[in-house]
Design an enzyme around this catalytic site. Structure first.
Site, mmCIF file in Angstrom:
data_model
loop_
_atom_site.group_PDB
_atom_site.id
_atom_site.type_symbol
_atom_site.label_atom_id
_atom_site.label_comp_id
_atom_site.label_asym_id
_atom_site.label_seq_id
_atom_site.Cartn_x
_atom_site.Cartn_y
_atom_site.Cartn_z
ATOM 1 N N GLU A 98 0.778 -1.243 0.000
ATOM 2 C CA GLU A 98 0.000 0.000 0.000
ATOM 3 C C GLU A 98 0.810 1.295 0.000
ATOM 4 O O GLU A 98 0.817 2.025 0.990
ATOM 5 C CB GLU A 98 -0.942 0.029 1.211
ATOM 6 C CG GLU A 98 -1.956 -1.078 1.215
ATOM 7 C CD GLU A 98 -2.967 -0.946 2.359
ATOM 8 O OE1 GLU A 98 -2.766 -0.096 3.237
ATOM 9 O OE2 GLU A 98 -3.953 -1.688 2.362
ATOM 10 N N GLU A 158 -5.385 -8.711 1.311
ATOM 11 C CA GLU A 158 -5.943 -8.386 2.626
ATOM 12 C C GLU A 158 -7.441 -8.176 2.499
ATOM 13 O O GLU A 158 -7.894 -7.499 1.578
ATOM 14 C CB GLU A 158 -5.371 -7.067 3.192
ATOM 15 C CG GLU A 158 -4.003 -7.164 3.780
ATOM 16 C CD GLU A 158 -3.511 -5.832 4.354
ATOM 17 O OE1 GLU A 158 -4.328 -5.035 4.846
ATOM 18 O OE2 GLU A 158 -2.297 -5.598 4.284
HETATM 19 C C1 BGC Z 1 -2.808 -2.384 6.138
HETATM 20 C C2 BGC Z 1 -2.711 -3.157 7.432
HETATM 21 C C3 BGC Z 1 -3.764 -2.644 8.393
HETATM 22 C C4 BGC Z 1 -5.122 -2.881 7.782
HETATM 23 C C5 BGC Z 1 -6.279 -2.439 8.657
HETATM 24 C C6 BGC Z 1 -4.207 -2.150 5.659
HETATM 25 O O1 BGC Z 1 -4.297 -0.856 5.159
HETATM 26 O O2 BGC Z 1 -2.014 -2.988 5.150
HETATM 27 O O3 BGC Z 1 -1.427 -3.032 7.940
HETATM 28 O O4 BGC Z 1 -3.672 -3.208 9.654
HETATM 29 O O5 BGC Z 1 -5.229 -2.184 6.570
HETATM 30 O O6 BGC Z 1 -6.215 -1.074 8.892
#
Ligand code: BGC
Length: 436
Positions: free
Chosen positions: A163, A342
């Site tokens: 990101e 993610e």
């Molecule tokens: C990030 C993580 C973060 C998650 C929740 C993502 O933007 O890569 O490190 O914990 O979102 O905020």
């Protein structure tokens, strides 16, 4: 239970990041990252990440829990200052930690997905100017080389950066993330250094990896949801997802230069010069999508008009249709396979009297989002895997330890881990490939 549409080799996994789980911040020769030295008033509750989940000392137990969850893959990041505590100085013990972790994962049938950089810049690099200094481009390539030399005989999946949207925007524009600065006018320079460093890192992996690498970015990407599924509404949502507000700054600003070699003009500035493109455009094997909320009119993934049940505990909108449209629009535009690197939901989970965590809301969230990933797969879009965020509750950056995203609950006082109901639910999805 319906029939599974997911391919046999679909990578069902979970993700973490070094600064958020490892702890061991000064162990075995590691030096601090910019998150270790965050001023106390910058992080909720005055928290720090010096111990976090103490994964540095609990990693075997953590891999055993991944196995118990039935994970096929695990996405983790490497701490730059653990591997290179000073410029040009390798730390054999730090390197060994990741090498042992990779061995343990493979022994348990879990495919490692390695993120080279997930926001924990070494303080020594920040002191040289960090992302504002052109010197970061060769130094990031050197760091990548150390990791590739150590792990690429066993690792195939590589993500040079997590990101850029967030560590550049939050760290250097709004200033609510480390290194907590606001340099709005430096956006083109930051973009250039960041994408050039990405490019060099990908080249180092491509040229030097011992196993044939698969390289992608983990992009904070989403989409606007069309008003309906008619042609005109879909076209409008597609347009907004690349040309309007967060659609520009989260998707196109980074991905068009990287994947299409195109500079982007937004808000009166260009991201890059056309002449930079040979050092920016990068051949990737997949786009990693980090997706939590569909784009909202207000930029931030929040919507005051919606009730709390429709949001996570940070107020971000929960709506799985967003992940489907993100997969579809990104695939259409960039013609690459997609990996969900993610996706997950935070809540204020607690242990019940029976010693379990009954997180029904997260189970509903997973069914909704994974159901929408399933829709994309069933329409023939190549989706390679899904990495739930996060394997375990952890240090949520400036939010401290309040928001819990894990499949595994962590008691930060005792470091006791407890698989939540959602963890068992995920195991069932992985086993059967079918949603409830
Ligand atoms: C990030 C993580 C973060 C998650 C929740 C993502 O933007 O890569 O490190 O914990 O979102 O905020």
């Amino acid at each position: 239970m319906g029939e599974s549409v997911f391919p046999k080799d679909f990578l069902w996994g979970a993700a973490t990041a070094s600064a958020q789980i490892e702890g061991g911040w000064d162990c075995d020769g590691r030096t601090p990252s910019i998150w270790d030295v965050a001023p106390v008033n910058k992080i909720k509750g005055g928290a720090d990440c010096h111990t976090a989940c103490d994964h540095y000392h609990h990693w075997r137990e953590d891999v055993a829990m991944m196995k118990e969850l039935g994970l096929k893959s695990y996405r983790f990041s490497v701490s730059w200052s653990r591997v290179l505590p000073e410029e040009g100085k390798r730390n054999p013990k730090g390197i060994q930690f990741y090498s042992d972790l990779v061995d343990e994962l493979l022994k348990n049938g879990i495919e490692p997905l390695v993120t080279i950089y997930h926001w924990d810049l070494p303080v020594w690099m920040q002191e040289k100017g960090g992302w504002l200094s052109n010197s970061i481009v060769p130094l990031f390539a050197d760091y990548t080389r150390v990791v590739v030399d150590a792990l690429s005989d066993r690792v195939s999946w590589w993500i040079p950066m997590n990101e850029p949207q967030c560590f550049i925007m939050n760290g250097h524009m709004t200033g609510n993330h480390a290194p907590f600065v606001s340099h709005y006018l430096a956006l083109p320079k930051l973009t250039r250094n960041c994408l050039m460093a990405f490019h060099e890192s990908a080249e180092v992996i491509r040229k030097n990896a011992k196993k044939k690498p698969k390289i992608g970015i983990a992009s904070a990407s989403s989409a606007f949801i069309p008003e309906n599924e008619g042609k005109a509404a879909v076209a409008e949502a597609r347009r907004k997802s690349f040309y309007y507000k967060s659609g520009v700054m989260s998707n196109r600003w980074w991905l068009d230069p990287l994947l299409l070699g195109e500079t982007v003009r937004a808000y009166g500035i260009y991201s890059l010069r056309k002449s930079d493109m040979p050092k920016i455009q990068t051949k990737l094997d997949f786009i990693g999508v980090n997706n939590y909320s569909p784009f909202q009119e207000n930029w931030y993934g929040t919507n005051d008009a919606l009730p709390a049940e429709k949001k996570n505990s940070l107020g971000w909108v929960n709506d799985g249709r967003g992940i489907y449209w993100a997969i579809r629009f990104l695939h259409e535009r960039y013609q690459l396979p997609i990996m969900i690197t993610e996706n997950g939901m935070c809540d204020n989970d607690d242990l019940s009297d029976d010693g379990c965590v009954h997180d029904a809301k997260r189970i509903g969230y997973m069914d909704d989002y994974i159901g929408n990933v399933q829709r994309a797969v069933s329409e023939g879009i190549p989706v390679l895997g899904f990495q739930y965020w996060s394997l375990m509750d952890n240090f949520e950056w400036a939010e401290g330890y309040g928001p819990r995203f894990g499949l595994i609950h962590v008691d930060y006082k005792t470091q006791k881990r407890t698989i939540k109901d959602s963890g068992f639910h995920y195991r069932e999805i992985i086993e059967t490939g079918a949603l409830g």
